[in-house]
Scaffold this motif. Structure first.
Motif, PDB file in Angstrom:
ATOM      1  N   THR A 284       0.832  -1.207   0.000  1.00 15.97           N
ATOM      2  CA  THR A 284       0.000   0.000   0.000  1.00 15.97           C
ATOM      3  C   THR A 284       0.865   1.255   0.000  1.00 15.97           C
ATOM      4  O   THR A 284       0.617   2.191  -0.757  1.00 15.97           O
ATOM      5  CB  THR A 284      -0.936   0.007   1.222  1.00 15.97           C
TER       6      THR A 284
ATOM      7  N   LEU B 291       1.036   4.256  -2.866  1.00 17.76           N
ATOM      8  CA  LEU B 291       0.779   5.660  -2.542  1.00 17.76           C
ATOM      9  C   LEU B 291       1.976   6.552  -2.869  1.00 17.76           C
ATOM     10  O   LEU B 291       1.806   7.726  -3.193  1.00 17.76           O
ATOM     11  CB  LEU B 291       0.397   5.800  -1.067  1.00 17.76           C
TER      12      LEU B 291
ATOM     13  N   ARG C 213      -4.823  14.920  -0.203  1.00 20.26           N
ATOM     14  CA  ARG C 213      -4.656  13.855   0.789  1.00 20.26           C
ATOM     15  C   ARG C 213      -5.839  13.933   1.742  1.00 20.26           C
ATOM     16  O   ARG C 213      -6.440  14.969   1.917  1.00 20.26           O
ATOM     17  CB  ARG C 213      -3.364  14.033   1.598  1.00 20.26           C
TER      18      ARG C 213
ATOM     19  N   TYR D 262      -8.557  10.956   4.112  1.00 28.17           N
ATOM     20  CA  TYR D 262      -8.754   9.645   4.719  1.00 28.17           C
ATOM     21  C   TYR D 262      -8.335   8.549   3.762  1.00 28.17           C
ATOM     22  O   TYR D 262      -8.546   8.634   2.567  1.00 28.17           O
ATOM     23  CB  TYR D 262     -10.217   9.458   5.105  1.00 28.17           C
ATOM     24  N   ARG D 263      -7.751   7.503   4.304  1.00 31.34           N
ATOM     25  CA  ARG D 263      -7.334   6.342   3.510  1.00 31.34           C
ATOM     26  C   ARG D 263      -7.994   5.121   4.123  1.00 31.34           C
ATOM     27  O   ARG D 263      -7.732   4.772   5.266  1.00 31.34           O
ATOM     28  CB  ARG D 263      -5.816   6.201   3.543  1.00 31.34           C
ATOM     29  N   THR D 264      -8.919   4.503   3.408  1.00 32.19           N
ATOM     30  CA  THR D 264      -9.581   3.313   3.900  1.00 32.19           C
ATOM     31  C   THR D 264      -8.945   2.073   3.302  1.00 32.19           C
ATOM     32  O   THR D 264      -8.245   2.150   2.294  1.00 32.19           O
ATOM     33  CB  THR D 264     -11.085   3.318   3.544  1.00 32.19           C
ATOM     34  N   GLY D 265      -9.201   0.949   3.918  1.00 36.21           N
ATOM     35  CA  GLY D 265      -8.658  -0.304   3.411  1.00 36.21           C
ATOM     36  C   GLY D 265      -9.376  -1.476   4.038  1.00 36.21           C
ATOM     37  O   GLY D 265     -10.281  -1.298   4.855  1.00 36.21           O
TER      38      GLY D 265
ATOM     39  N   CYS E  51      -4.832  -4.580   6.535  1.00 41.62           N
ATOM     40  CA  CYS E  51      -3.966  -3.499   7.007  1.00 41.62           C
ATOM     41  C   CYS E  51      -4.168  -3.186   8.485  1.00 41.62           C
ATOM     42  O   CYS E  51      -3.388  -2.452   9.069  1.00 41.62           O
ATOM     43  CB  CYS E  51      -4.191  -2.240   6.185  1.00 41.62           C
TER      44      CYS E  51
ATOM     45  N   ILE F 176       2.054   6.225   5.915  1.00 45.80           N
ATOM     46  CA  ILE F 176       0.941   6.899   5.235  1.00 45.80           C
ATOM     47  C   ILE F 176       0.546   8.179   5.958  1.00 45.80           C
ATOM     48  O   ILE F 176       0.139   9.144   5.323  1.00 45.80           O
ATOM     49  CB  ILE F 176      -0.278   5.983   5.003  1.00 45.80           C
TER      50      ILE F 176
ATOM     51  N   TYR G 137      -1.986  11.160   4.856  1.00 44.55           N
ATOM     52  CA  TYR G 137      -3.227  10.395   4.909  1.00 44.55           C
ATOM     53  C   TYR G 137      -3.604  10.096   6.354  1.00 44.55           C
ATOM     54  O   TYR G 137      -2.737   9.946   7.211  1.00 44.55           O
ATOM     55  CB  TYR G 137      -3.090   9.064   4.155  1.00 44.55           C
TER      56      TYR G 137
ATOM     57  N   PRO H 144      -5.456   7.137   8.327  1.00 44.22           N
ATOM     58  CA  PRO H 144      -6.004   5.794   8.129  1.00 44.22           C
ATOM     59  C   PRO H 144      -7.352   5.602   8.835  1.00 44.22           C
ATOM     60  O   PRO H 144      -7.542   6.058   9.949  1.00 44.22           O
ATOM     61  CB  PRO H 144      -4.940   4.875   8.721  1.00 44.22           C
TER      62      PRO H 144
END
Length: 103
Positions: free
Chosen positions: A22, A26, A35, A37-40, A44, A56, A61, A63
């Motif tokens: 990831t 990025l 930049r 929120y970073r969802t997954g 992770c 990140i 970002y 998370p």
């Protein structure tokens, strides 16, 4: 607004290094994209901070993750009501509707 399309990727064996992969993807993005929120997925959630969360965050970002596997299901209860993954359920509600599906 960025359209929903692939703008970066990194390839490795499935579930081998999800945090590293990831971060590698990025790092391919240029500075012109916003930049935020970073969802997954849950792969992770349990990564070492130095392999995922810290890099990140350093890139700008924030998370956002689902609950970890050991946090799923009924979390607490009071007077017959149950707290299931941050949602309150009263006793008359059928048990099947209070048990979230497992991934």
């Amino acid at each position: 607004m960025v359209p929903a399309l692939v703008i970066a990727f990194s390839i490795d064996r499935p579930s081998h290094r999800p945090g590293h992969v990831t971060v590698e993807a990025l790092q391919q993005l240029d500075g012109s994209l916003p930049r935020g929120y970073r969802t997954g997925d849950r792969s992770c959630n349990d990564q070492k901070p130095e392999n995922f969360q810290l890099p990140i965050r350093a890139m700008g970002y924030e998370p956002v993750h689902d609950y970890a596997k050991d946090q799923l299901g009924i979390q607490a209860g009071f007077a017959g009501a149950e707290l299931v993954e941050d949602n309150g359920y009263c006793p008359p509600r059928p048990r099947a509707s209070r048990t979230p599906p497992r991934i």
